[in-house]
Design a protein around this motif. Sequence first.
Motif, mmCIF file in Angstrom:
data_model
loop_
_atom_site.group_PDB
_atom_site.id
_atom_site.type_symbol
_atom_site.label_atom_id
_atom_site.label_comp_id
_atom_site.label_asym_id
_atom_site.label_seq_id
_atom_site.Cartn_x
_atom_site.Cartn_y
_atom_site.Cartn_z
ATOM 1 N N LEU A 123 11.127 1.586 1.326
ATOM 2 C CA LEU A 123 9.884 1.625 0.568
ATOM 3 C C LEU A 123 9.906 2.695 -0.519
ATOM 4 N N MET A 124 10.474 3.878 -0.207
ATOM 5 C CA MET A 124 10.565 4.942 -1.200
ATOM 6 C C MET A 124 11.469 4.535 -2.351
ATOM 7 N N ALA B 23 0.834 -1.207 0.000
ATOM 8 C CA ALA B 23 0.000 0.000 0.000
ATOM 9 C C ALA B 23 0.866 1.254 0.000
ATOM 10 N N VAL B 24 1.934 1.257 0.779
ATOM 11 C CA VAL B 24 2.840 2.411 0.813
ATOM 12 C C VAL B 24 3.452 2.628 -0.563
ATOM 13 N N ILE B 25 3.935 1.564 -1.179
ATOM 14 C CA ILE B 25 4.547 1.670 -2.497
ATOM 15 C C ILE B 25 3.531 2.184 -3.515
ATOM 16 N N HIS B 26 2.316 1.684 -3.474
ATOM 17 C CA HIS B 26 1.270 2.140 -4.393
ATOM 18 C C HIS B 26 0.971 3.628 -4.200
ATOM 19 N N ILE B 27 0.869 4.070 -2.972
ATOM 20 C CA ILE B 27 0.600 5.482 -2.673
ATOM 21 C C ILE B 27 1.740 6.361 -3.192
ATOM 22 N N MET C 264 10.288 4.166 -6.290
ATOM 23 C CA MET C 264 10.926 4.914 -7.358
ATOM 24 C C MET C 264 11.489 3.982 -8.431
ATOM 25 N N ARG C 265 11.948 2.795 -8.033
ATOM 26 C CA ARG C 265 12.396 1.803 -9.009
ATOM 27 C C ARG C 265 11.253 1.367 -9.902
ATOM 28 N N ARG C 266 10.067 1.270 -9.335
ATOM 29 C CA ARG C 266 8.884 0.815 -10.086
ATOM 30 C C ARG C 266 8.329 1.905 -11.000
ATOM 31 N N VAL C 267 8.638 3.153 -10.691
ATOM 32 C CA VAL C 267 8.193 4.260 -11.550
ATOM 33 C C VAL C 267 9.068 4.251 -12.754
ATOM 34 N N CYS D 275 1.589 9.266 -6.172
ATOM 35 C CA CYS D 275 1.963 10.660 -5.918
ATOM 36 C C CYS D 275 2.924 11.157 -6.986
ATOM 37 N N VAL D 276 3.873 10.332 -7.384
ATOM 38 C CA VAL D 276 4.854 10.735 -8.394
ATOM 39 C C VAL D 276 4.208 10.788 -9.777
#
Length: 66
Positions: free
Chosen positions: A58-59, A22-26, A63-66, A30-31
């Motif tokens: 988590l951040m 959930a944190v990663i999705h949020i 960012m890797r997934r973006v 946002c980005v």
Amino acid sequence: MLFFDAGEVIHAECRSLFGDEAVIHILKNCVENNSGVYKFMYGITSPQRTVLRSATDLMLDAMRRV
């Protein structure tokens, strides 16, 4: 929703996701969307602890997934 305790993220919920995912999705949203509504509600607590990784980890993962 993100729940903090002494500045540490301890629980997160977003749609059907909870915890680290959930944190990663949020963070990704946002980005990618570059917009949103944010507010802090003092005194709201969560009896659960679902976030197990550090906020930094988590951040970086988000960012890797973006």
